[in-house]
Design a protein around this motif. Structure first.
Motif, mmCIF file in Angstrom:
data_model
loop_
_atom_site.group_PDB
_atom_site.id
_atom_site.type_symbol
_atom_site.label_atom_id
_atom_site.label_comp_id
_atom_site.label_asym_id
_atom_site.label_seq_id
_atom_site.Cartn_x
_atom_site.Cartn_y
_atom_site.Cartn_z
ATOM 1 N N THR A 163 -1.068 -0.800 -3.969
ATOM 2 C CA THR A 163 -1.377 -0.082 -2.733
ATOM 3 C C THR A 163 -2.196 1.171 -2.976
ATOM 4 O OG1 THR A 163 0.668 -0.911 -1.730
ATOM 5 C CG2 THR A 163 -0.380 0.995 -0.680
ATOM 6 N N TRP A 164 -1.884 1.895 -4.045
ATOM 7 C CA TRP A 164 -2.459 3.214 -4.266
ATOM 8 C C TRP A 164 -3.591 3.239 -5.283
ATOM 9 C CZ3 TRP A 164 -1.437 7.028 -1.041
ATOM 10 C CH2 TRP A 164 -0.261 6.950 -0.286
ATOM 11 N N ALA A 165 -3.863 2.150 -5.966
ATOM 12 C CA ALA A 165 -4.890 2.178 -7.013
ATOM 13 C C ALA A 165 -6.275 2.485 -6.434
ATOM 14 C CB ALA A 165 -4.903 0.851 -7.764
ATOM 15 N N LEU A 166 -6.635 1.816 -5.355
ATOM 16 C CA LEU A 166 -7.972 2.035 -4.779
ATOM 17 C C LEU A 166 -8.103 3.441 -4.192
ATOM 18 C CD1 LEU A 166 -10.675 0.573 -4.331
ATOM 19 C CD2 LEU A 166 -9.846 -0.101 -2.077
ATOM 20 N N PRO A 167 -7.137 3.950 -3.414
ATOM 21 C CA PRO A 167 -7.250 5.354 -2.975
ATOM 22 C C PRO A 167 -7.260 6.345 -4.133
ATOM 23 C CG PRO A 167 -5.658 4.179 -1.624
ATOM 24 C CD PRO A 167 -6.018 3.264 -2.751
#
Length: 300
Positions: A163-167
């Motif tokens: 969930t947080w890798a791209l942001p």
């Protein structure tokens, strides 16, 4: 007599134009050899099924159809568009805010702040990737800081979370590109006549109205330049992805530039990689031309 003198000075009617072509010809040759020829070869490869070793077979438009139908090829383009929010929209917004604040409140040491903001642009992206990979790691500075203030439940492997890798990668891009926008906008603000600000204040304009009525319209050209540079940086992003996540976890952070490398040199799908490269080139061209057209239309 006047005709004779004119001919001696200017020569034959077509001579000045021919001389001009001779000056431009070397640049055209270099442009064709190092840009147009490789681009044409890439387009040709995109029409083939080829693993880089054996004999290639004709693919036609199959590789381009896969860009629209195959989720593993369409996904990287969607990720790139999401990253544009972090690479272009947020840096431009933050750059406008910081430039307006530094110009309005007459902060001392503006040159120092300009240098500090621009420093990420000077650093090699490999260095930036390694540093931020350490900060965002499971035992990195960010998680240690969260635990120190009692927010340990928020700690996670930021670059390894689906969930947080791209942001997380996008946040790094925001940090890198904001300084460029600040420097561009500070240079633009300095050329705005102070009389415009004084007139706006005499009319009772507050900081927000002053920004919307004076600063923002005067910085349209700088905003167009900043958007063009940040959009190109966001779409051609490869080294940061390669260093921090290598497209993972899974394909959560895969972007077109990284996928071109992955398919061309790791899975030996040269035709598919070439088609993705052509698609990326078209996307960059369309977005940058659109920004330029919008800027020109508003300036008329």
């Amino acid at each position: 007599m006047r005709r004779t003198v004119g001919r001696r000075r200017g020569g034959a009617p077509g001579e000045p134009r021919a001389v001009g072509y001779l000056y431009v010809l070397p640049a055209l040759v270099l442009y064709g050899a190092f840009l147009l020829f490789p681009l044409g070869q890439t387009v040709w490869l995109s029409l083939l099924h080829w693993d880089g070793l054996t004999v290639a077979t004709w693919a036609g438009a199959a590789n381009y159809q896969a860009l629209l139908t195959d989720p593993s090829l369409r996904g990287p383009f969607l990720h790139a568009l999401v990253l544009l929010l972090f690479y272009a929209v947020l840096p431009v917004a933050l750059g406008l805010l910081l430039a307006s604040a530094l110009s309005r409140f007459r902060v001392r040491g503006t040159a120092f702040f300009r240098t500090v903001f621009f420093l990420p642009q000077v650093l090699a992206m490999v260095v930036v990737g390694v540093a931020w990979r350490s900060i965002l790691g499971p035992d990195g500075l960010l998680n240690d800081s969260l635990r120190a203030v009692g927010l340990g439940s928020l700690a996670r492997s930021w670059l390894g979370d689906y969930t947080w890798a791209l942001p997380a990668v996008g946040t790094i891009g925001t940090w890198v590109e904001t300084g460029l926008c600040v420097v561009l906008f500070l240079a633009g603000v300095q050329r705005i006549p102070r009389e415009l600000y004084e007139a706006a204040r005499m009319d009772g304009a507050g900081p927000v109205r002053e920004f919307l009525a004076v600063t923002l319209p005067a910085l349209r050209a700088e905003i167009a330049v900043a958007l063009t540079l940040t959009i190109v940086a966001g779409l051609r992003n490869f080294d940061l992805i390669y260093i921090t996540t290598a497209g993972g976890p899974g394909n959560a952070t895969s972007v077109p530039a990284y996928e071109v490398y992955h398919r061309a040199f790791e899975t030996n799908e040269v035709g598919s990689a070439a088609a993705m490269g052509v698609g990326l080139t078209v996307l960059i061209f369309v977005l940058t031309v659109s920004v330029a057209r919008l800027a020109e239309g508003r300036n008329r």
